[in-house]
Each structure stands twice: as C-alpha cells, then as structure tokens.
Scaffold this motif. Structure first.
Motif, mmCIF file in Angstrom:
data_model
loop_
_atom_site.group_PDB
_atom_site.id
_atom_site.type_symbol
_atom_site.label_atom_id
_atom_site.label_comp_id
_atom_site.label_asym_id
_atom_site.label_seq_id
_atom_site.Cartn_x
_atom_site.Cartn_y
_atom_site.Cartn_z
ATOM 1 N N GLY A 101 -28.420 -1.605 -18.910
ATOM 2 C CA GLY A 101 -29.453 -1.705 -19.936
ATOM 3 C C GLY A 101 -30.845 -1.851 -19.355
ATOM 4 O O GLY A 101 -31.053 -1.773 -18.138
ATOM 5 N N ILE A 102 -31.789 -2.080 -20.237
ATOM 6 C CA ILE A 102 -33.191 -2.103 -19.803
ATOM 7 C C ILE A 102 -33.561 -3.397 -19.091
ATOM 8 O O ILE A 102 -32.960 -4.449 -19.297
ATOM 9 N N THR A 103 -34.573 -3.291 -18.266
ATOM 10 C CA THR A 103 -35.348 -4.438 -17.826
ATOM 11 C C THR A 103 -36.497 -4.491 -18.834
ATOM 12 O O THR A 103 -37.254 -3.525 -18.938
ATOM 13 N N TYR A 109 -29.570 6.501 -22.895
ATOM 14 C CA TYR A 109 -28.719 5.872 -23.924
ATOM 15 C C TYR A 109 -28.140 6.904 -24.898
ATOM 16 O O TYR A 109 -27.042 6.720 -25.411
ATOM 17 N N THR A 167 -31.589 -6.855 -18.409
ATOM 18 C CA THR A 167 -31.992 -7.564 -17.183
ATOM 19 C C THR A 167 -33.253 -8.366 -17.495
ATOM 20 O O THR A 167 -34.361 -7.985 -17.132
ATOM 21 N N CYS A 202 -24.447 -7.220 -13.150
ATOM 22 C CA CYS A 202 -23.695 -6.201 -13.888
ATOM 23 C C CYS A 202 -22.203 -6.296 -13.577
ATOM 24 O O CYS A 202 -21.364 -6.109 -14.466
ATOM 25 N N GLY A 227 -28.744 5.755 -15.595
ATOM 26 C CA GLY A 227 -29.505 6.883 -15.061
ATOM 27 C C GLY A 227 -29.137 7.113 -13.598
ATOM 28 O O GLY A 227 -28.616 6.219 -12.915
ATOM 29 N N GLY A 280 -29.329 12.467 -15.817
ATOM 30 C CA GLY A 280 -30.460 12.958 -15.031
ATOM 31 C C GLY A 280 -31.730 12.214 -15.408
ATOM 32 O O GLY A 280 -31.754 11.442 -16.368
ATOM 33 N N LEU A 281 -32.783 12.454 -14.657
ATOM 34 C CA LEU A 281 -34.029 11.723 -14.888
ATOM 35 C C LEU A 281 -35.035 12.588 -15.632
ATOM 36 O O LEU A 281 -35.219 13.761 -15.317
ATOM 37 N N VAL A 282 -35.685 11.965 -16.595
ATOM 38 C CA VAL A 282 -36.730 12.643 -17.352
ATOM 39 C C VAL A 282 -38.048 12.428 -16.625
ATOM 40 O O VAL A 282 -38.363 11.297 -16.223
ATOM 41 N N LYS A 339 -41.140 11.523 -12.111
ATOM 42 C CA LYS A 339 -40.173 10.743 -12.878
ATOM 43 C C LYS A 339 -40.927 9.803 -13.815
ATOM 44 O O LYS A 339 -41.863 9.129 -13.386
ATOM 45 N N MET A 340 -40.523 9.800 -15.091
ATOM 46 C CA MET A 340 -41.125 8.863 -16.033
ATOM 47 C C MET A 340 -40.707 7.463 -15.604
ATOM 48 O O MET A 340 -39.529 7.128 -15.651
HETATM 49 N N1 5CA Z 1 -31.998 -3.144 -15.916
HETATM 50 C C1 5CA Z 1 -31.718 -2.118 -14.947
HETATM 51 C C2 5CA Z 1 -30.269 -1.695 -14.981
HETATM 52 S S1 5CA Z 1 -29.144 -3.024 -14.770
HETATM 53 C C3 5CA Z 1 -32.630 -0.914 -15.147
HETATM 54 O O1 5CA Z 1 -32.506 0.039 -14.413
HETATM 55 N N2 5CA Z 1 -33.523 -1.019 -16.134
HETATM 56 S S2 5CA Z 1 -34.595 0.127 -16.507
HETATM 57 O O2 5CA Z 1 -35.324 -0.403 -17.639
HETATM 58 O O3 5CA Z 1 -35.343 0.474 -15.361
HETATM 59 O O4 5CA Z 1 -33.791 1.392 -16.941
HETATM 60 C C4 5CA Z 1 -32.935 1.336 -18.061
HETATM 61 C C5 5CA Z 1 -31.987 2.549 -18.049
HETATM 62 O O5 5CA Z 1 -32.750 3.755 -18.189
HETATM 63 C C6 5CA Z 1 -31.202 2.691 -16.733
HETATM 64 O O6 5CA Z 1 -29.900 3.151 -17.036
HETATM 65 C C7 5CA Z 1 -32.009 3.728 -15.965
HETATM 66 O O7 5CA Z 1 -31.197 4.444 -15.052
HETATM 67 C C8 5CA Z 1 -32.514 4.623 -17.092
HETATM 68 N N3 5CA Z 1 -33.790 5.302 -16.769
HETATM 69 C C9 5CA Z 1 -34.932 4.751 -16.302
HETATM 70 N N4 5CA Z 1 -35.885 5.700 -16.131
HETATM 71 C C10 5CA Z 1 -35.337 6.880 -16.509
HETATM 72 C C11 5CA Z 1 -35.809 8.242 -16.581
HETATM 73 N N5 5CA Z 1 -37.048 8.569 -16.238
HETATM 74 N N6 5CA Z 1 -34.963 9.197 -17.019
HETATM 75 C C12 5CA Z 1 -33.683 8.880 -17.398
HETATM 76 N N7 5CA Z 1 -33.189 7.622 -17.360
HETATM 77 C C13 5CA Z 1 -33.991 6.630 -16.923
#
Ligand code: 5CA
Ligand code: ZN
Length: 407
Positions: free
Chosen positions: A44-46, A59, A83, A232, A250, A281-283, A289-290
């Motif tokens: 989940g998110i930080t 998600y 987190t 986790c 991600g 994948g990453l957006v 990367k966002m």
């Molecule tokens: N709290 C940790 C995971 S335990 C964390 O990574 N938080 S996060 O807020 O950075 O990201 C939340 C979720 O979104 C994670 O699964 C991460 O892999 C995903 N994520 C973050 N940035 C991107 C992106 N640009 N594109 C796709 N997924 C992303």
C-alpha cells in the motif's frame, strides 16, 4: 483500520477460467491457482502525495485480478498495508511543519476517497504499520534468537547469508537480479549498502533504534521503529495463509522490498512467502517515472475536482496493459473521455429483454490472459460499434469485470 465502501459487483452467468498472470520470480506467465481462498497482498501507500496516477494504476491492476478471481468463483482475501511511519513521510512532515500522524491521516482519507471514486474493491484488511509495531518487534526478536539477525549500533539487521543457509530463500530468488544490480538498487531504494559493519552490504534493517526527534516505540530491542520489509512480511503472516497466492505492487518494489519481504517470511516460517509475485509497470509523466521524489505528479483527486468522470480515469488506466511502463498524457485522458461517452451512448440503447452476451465471453477470455485490459476495452468498443444493442448481461459484465458502471 477502516477501508472504504464496497462497490456493487454483479454475479455473472456461466463460468470463468482461472486467470494466468506474469510471475516475476519464474519470469513466465503462469495460472494463479488459489487453494480454498485466494490470498492477495498488495503493498500500500506511504501516505504523502497520494493518490497519483501511478498508485492508481497499480491498485487497478490488482483490482482487475480480484474481479477476475471472484468471477472464477474464488473467495478472495485481500490485504493491503499503509506505511504510515517511514523516513520520507517523516521528512515531509518536518519540512512542512505538520505532525507526521496528521499528515498520514489526511492522506489516508484522501486515498480512501480516490479508491472509492475509482470503484476499487476495498481490501478486507487495510492495515496501518503503526498498529503492527508490537508484532514486528516480536518477529525481530525471534530472528535475533534464531541467529538470523544481528545488532549494529542501536539497529538490528537481517543476516541474509544466515537466512539463506537456514531456509529455502536465496538472495535473488524473487528478483532474479545479479549482485551488482542489487547493490545499485539497494542504495537508490531505501537500503544502506555503504554502512560500515554490516555482514553483507545488502542486509536490510529490521529494527531502527530511536533517533532524536523521530517517533519510536518502547522495546527490549531498544526503543525504535520497524524496518520496511519486515512490516509487510509480518502483516502477510498475520492476516493471510502462507504462501499467499499473489504478492504484488509496482515494479519498483521488486528489489529490495519484495526480495527481502520474502526472505524474512522464509526465515520466520520456513515457508515460501508467495506462490507468485506480480508487478505492475510504472507510469511516467513528462518523461520520468511519476514519483513523489521527482514531484511530477498527477493526482486522481485533482482530476476529479476539475470535473473529470472517475470512470474515464479508470478507462485511461485500463487502456494500458498493467505490466508495461507507460506515460500519462493529456491525450490518454481525452481518448478515455471519448470512449466513456461512446459506451454511455451505446448503453442508452439497452435491449431490456436480451439475455445473451458474447461480450462476456470475450471479456473473460481477454482478462484471463495476463489481465489483458486493452483487449477487453477493444472488445467493448467493437460491440458498441457493431450496432447491436447491449443486453443487461453485457452491462453487468462491463461493470463486474472492468469496474465501469453504465447502468
Ligand atoms: N508503502 C510502500 C510499499 S510497502 C510504497 O511503495 N508506497 S508508495 O506510496 O511509494 O507506492 C504505493 C504503491 O504504488 C506501490 O505498490 C508502488 O509500487 C506503486 N507505485 C508508486 N509509483 C508508481 C508509478 N509511477 N507507477 C506505478 N506504480 C507506482
Ligand atoms: Zn510493502
């Protein structure tokens, strides 16, 4: 912690196949075959700078898997963490003069609203890390007692070498990366390979001794707070059966996060953490990367406030295959807005007496093949363009499998 309200999910006629998804560990597309219950854990998110389109895309990828599993007749148990204590969150709180708890609480509420607006099925357990500190602390003590962790200053580290000798997990088992790549990624993604005194530079921290001005919890280990990966691992063990059917997030989490989460679980339980690891994948946005650290963010809430229909945001994201990297642009959104309008127009011509649905079979077929949402959207487009009126089953299928209500 409370999650968010459940969207309506219609039951569809007939039966669906077991979906296949790409498993990072084996590097291949495999059927995700749950036993009695499908266990899903998604990182989940930080809670700061939520919810950007990258988060939403991750998600929605797992929401699609959840919907496909349910359609295939499985009970899904879905767990997601938050987190809500972590270095970057604390840094942001300090920089903006806000209490870290208030920052987290406000962002979690925003995230709930965004997930509800996007029609995401909520997790059964939405777990704040700050509610699990006692469990984490116990796990770290067990690892120390077992000789699988060691102290360094006021901190406790995971002994990767000892854990690999003691369990079926090996460093690189999840990520399939070579050591040089792991060293680079560890330094970029929250690790500290340059710290003196570690047994292996890649060993991750399990318990961080209290630092002045930072939150900490009392412990026999010395007051402190949990390391990231052990959180986790402990949450999965607490709320799901091991091995969990799918552990996901991600692609940026493959190493070090999911590698060591799996290592911790193997060291603590003697069992594999997950049957399969699935990564979105990453957006990107404006070429990169966002990400919160770069600040190139597009927020779901900002789009909704600007009047964008959340269903169009959903379609914009689902028009990309979850596994590839892709770029958010104005055009992506414009295309999705037009697609939604065309679908709504088509749905207006409902054939209320019709009961068939070729579309349902097409959607099931596309989604069972590694969650091919672009093919699923194309199937709806083709149906809408064919001139045939939609049946209720067509609309139920779009709603239940793609999460878009046209009723
Ligand atoms: N709290 C940790 C995971 S335990 C964390 O990574 N938080 S996060 O807020 O950075 O990201 C939340 C979720 O979104 C994670 O699964 C991460 O892999 C995903 N994520 C973050 N940035 C991107 C992106 N640009 N594109 C796709 N997924 C992303
Ligand atoms: Zn995680």
């Amino acid at each position: 912690m409370k999650s968010w309200s459940q969207p309506e999910v219609a039951r569809l006629p007939g039966t669906a196949a077991i979906p296949q998804v790409f498993d990072t560990t084996s590097g291949s597309i495999i059927p995700v075959r749950p036993s009695a219950v499908a266990g899903l854990y998604v990182c989940g998110i930080t809670p700061y700078d939520a919810t950007h389109i990258g988060h939403a895309a991750t998600y929605l990828a797992f929401d699609t898997l959840n919907r496909v599993w349910r359609d295939a007749g499985y009970d899904v148990r879905y767990v997601q963490n938050v987190t809500d204590v972590d270095d970057p969150l604390l840094e942001r709180a300090t920089a903006t003069g806000v209490d870290w708890r208030d920052l987290a609480a406000g962002q979690i509420e925003l995230f709930r609203n965004d997930m509800r607006a996007l029609g995401v099925i909520p997790p059964d357990h939405f777990v704040a890390v700050t509610d699990m500190v006692g469990r984490v602390e116990q796990a770290v003590r067990r690892l120390l007692d077992a000789g699988l962790a060691y102290r360094l200053g006021n901190d406790v580290y995971f002994d990767s070498t000892a854990a690999a000798a003691h369990s079926s997990w090996q460093l690189g088992q999840v990520s399939q990366l070579d050591r040089d790549t792991m060293l680079v990624l560890a330094a970029q993604r929250g690790g500290d390979p340059a710290r003196e005194g570690k047994r292996d530079p890649l060993d991750p921290v399990l318990w961080m001794g209290a630092r002045p001005g930072e939150p900490s919890w009392p412990s026999e280990l010395g007051d402190g707070r949990p390391g990231w990966h052990i959180e986790c691992s402990v949450i999965v063990q607490e709320f799901l059966d091991i091995p969990v059917t799918v552990a996901g997030g991600g692609r940026d989490l493959i190493f070090p996060h999911h590698e060591f989460t799996a290592g911790h679980t193997a060291a603590l339980t003697g069992r594999r953490h997950a049957q399969s690891h699935v990564h979105a994948g990453l957006v990107s946005y404006r070429g990169e990367k966002m990400s919160k650290s770069l600040g190139n963010l597009v927020f779901v809430s900002a789009l909704v406030t600007a009047g964008v229909d959340p269903r169009a945001i959903r379609l914009a994201i689902l028009s990309h295959h979850y596994r590839g990297d892709w770029e958010w642009t104005d055009e992506v959104l414009t295309t999705a807005v037009a697609r939604l309008a065309s679908w709504i127009g088509w749905a207006g011509g409902l054939d209320a007496s019709g009961t068939g649905s070729e579309l349902l079979a097409e959607l099931r077929d596309a989604l069972a093949r590694d969650l091919a949402t672009p093919a699923a959207l194309a199937a709806v487009d083709a149906r809408a363009a064919s001139g045939a009126s939609p049946t209720r089953v067509d609309l139920d299928a779009i709603h239940a499998l793609l999460g878009v209500s046209l009723h």
